[in-house]
Design an enzyme around this catalytic site. Structure first.
Site, short mmCIF file in Angstrom:
data_model
loop_
_atom_site.label_atom_id
_atom_site.label_comp_id
_atom_site.label_asym_id
_atom_site.label_seq_id
_atom_site.Cartn_x
_atom_site.Cartn_y
_atom_site.Cartn_z
N HIS A 1 39.60 30.96 39.90
CA HIS A 1 38.82 30.99 38.67
C HIS A 1 37.56 30.14 38.80
O HIS A 1 37.04 29.61 37.83
CB HIS A 1 39.67 30.52 37.47
CG HIS A 1 40.72 31.51 37.07
ND1 HIS A 1 40.48 32.55 36.20
CD2 HIS A 1 42.01 31.64 37.45
CE1 HIS A 1 41.58 33.27 36.05
NE2 HIS A 1 42.53 32.73 36.81
N ASP B 1 37.15 39.04 44.75
CA ASP B 1 38.11 40.01 45.25
C ASP B 1 37.42 41.12 46.05
O ASP B 1 37.83 41.46 47.16
CB ASP B 1 38.91 40.63 44.10
CG ASP B 1 39.77 39.62 43.38
OD1 ASP B 1 39.91 38.49 43.89
OD2 ASP B 1 40.30 39.95 42.31
N GLU C 1 34.19 47.23 37.99
CA GLU C 1 35.31 46.61 37.27
C GLU C 1 34.85 45.95 35.97
O GLU C 1 35.52 46.03 34.95
CB GLU C 1 36.01 45.59 38.17
CG GLU C 1 37.31 45.09 37.57
CD GLU C 1 38.44 44.97 38.57
OE1 GLU C 1 39.51 44.52 38.15
OE2 GLU C 1 38.28 45.31 39.75
#
Length: 391
Positions: A38, A178, A166
């Site tokens: 994060h 990612d 995304e």
């Protein structure tokens, strides 16, 4: 890489679409993040690596503008037909939103896709495990388009396109990590990535006498419907406050000491905790890579453990199942470090385990987990692999 999944995809292609003449096959990997969670959307650093598990596709061009999809993993959905003339950002409720989103993002950039495709996908990333099956599918689709139609797109641009898809087609406000890890993977190396600048370097992961073990809670996470987007909003609120207080651009700009100096400007204690994690985790990742380069793998492991505690207590994206796996792993001699990996709320832990301790690790962690939650976890001894390729 397990080419039996390629063969299964070809077999399904033959069954669904009649023959395999002119079919080409491709692969893109999943990823595991070793530390730096994060932090990507907070302008910080991450340290992921591509895996040898991932997503395979058998692909053939069509003569019209239609795209037909079939997933071996989701066979009950059957063949799903879409059109290159009917994109539906933020409205598609199907796994095909990920590849369609990438096609949409290509066309948005001026890369006109001339004809449709028949695509069969087959993967060995457990769905909902936090090992980035969605990013793998996005990078795979981008690589297919690049190769099939000769689009002059770099692998870094493929990662950006996957993130765009995304974020703006699927509605998941993820960072770049990612897709970058899947697109830019390099065997036996992790990627030390500055998410603010996309500057990166490869760092060898030398685990003499040790292995990476990924443990799946078998509790699937669904990030779009989870608190992930809430965490991103909370971090943005903290960033705006600290930008006024000390002139930063991202939370990744702060040292731990600077955060402690200015943190009281954030009045909401929950938002303050979120910012603390983002700052401390970024600096933990920077230190961890330095320790790894110096050969201090035990210190790297301790920083992994501290990362999990911060994700559990300050960022609150862990869950009972992940905490049990990490806490039980910490008890086993021969485990150097263990932490949740991925977005959280389910999915997997990643652990560094000495070779001779792996049987004991599986038994003790597995038994304790089943006793406490009532069902089994699943263990994967993983290898670090390369980025996308034709297979």
């Amino acid at each position: 890489m397990d080419l039996s999944y390629k063969e299964e995809a070809l077999s399904a292609f033959l069954e669904k679409f009649g023959d395999t003449e002119g079919v080409r096959c491709y692969f893109a990997p999943g990823r595991v993040n070793l530390i730096g969670e994060h932090t990507d959307y907070n302008g910080g650093h991450v340290f992921p690596c591509a895996l040898t598990i991932g997503t395979y596709a058998a692909v053939r061009k069509r003569a019209d503008r239609n795209v037909r999809f079939y997933s071996v993993n989701l066979s009950k959905s059957g063949v799903i037909e879409r059109s290159l003339d009917a994109f539906q950002p933020l409205k598609e409720d199907s796994w095909t939103a990920y590849p369609m989103g990438v096609m949409w993002a290509f066309e948005k950039r001026g890369f006109q896709i001339p004809v449709g495709l028949d695509i069969v996908v087959n993967g060995n990333i457990p769905n909902g495990s936090g090992l980035s099956s969605s990013a793998s599918l996005e990078v795979l689709t981008g690589y297919v388009l690049k190769e099939e139609f000769g689009f002059p797109v770099s692998l870094v641009e493929l990662a950006k396109i996957g993130q765009d898809a995304e974020n703006n087609y699927c509605g998941m406000n993820c960072g770049i990590m990612d897709q970058f890890a899947s697109a830019m993977g390099k065997k036996d190396n992790a990627i030390f990535l500055d998410c603010a600048t996309l500057d990166y370097e490869y760092a060898p992961v030398v685990l003499d006498g040790m292995k990476l073990v990924v443990t799946n809670t078998n509790k699937k996470h669904k990030l779009v419907g989870s608190a992930y987007n809430d965490r991103r909003r909370e971090c943005e609120e903290a960033r705006e406050i600290l930008a006024d207080a000390c002139g930063i651009k991202t939370l990744g700009d702060l040292s731990n000491e600077e955060f402690e100096k200015y943190k009281d400007a954030i009045k909401d204690p929950v938002v303050r905790k979120r910012a603390k994690h983002a700052v401390y985790e970024n600096n933990r990742a920077i230190r961890a890579v330095a320790e790894l380069k110096a050969g201090h793998i035990e210190e790297f492991g301790r920083l992994m453990n501290a990362s999990h505690v911060s994700l559990r207590d300050d960022f609150e994206v862990s869950c009972e199942e992940l905490d049990i796996l990490a806490e039980e792993a910490w008890k086993v001699p021969g485990v150097l470090g263990s932490r949740m990996t991925g977005g959280g709320f389910g999915g997997c832990t990643v652990s560094i385990v000495k070779d001779e301790a792996i049987p004991d690790f599986k038994q003790k962690v597995g038994d304790a987990y089943k006793k406490r939650v009532g069902y089994d976890c699943t263990f994967y001894v993983v290898s670090i692999g390369d980025g996308p390729e034709e297979v």
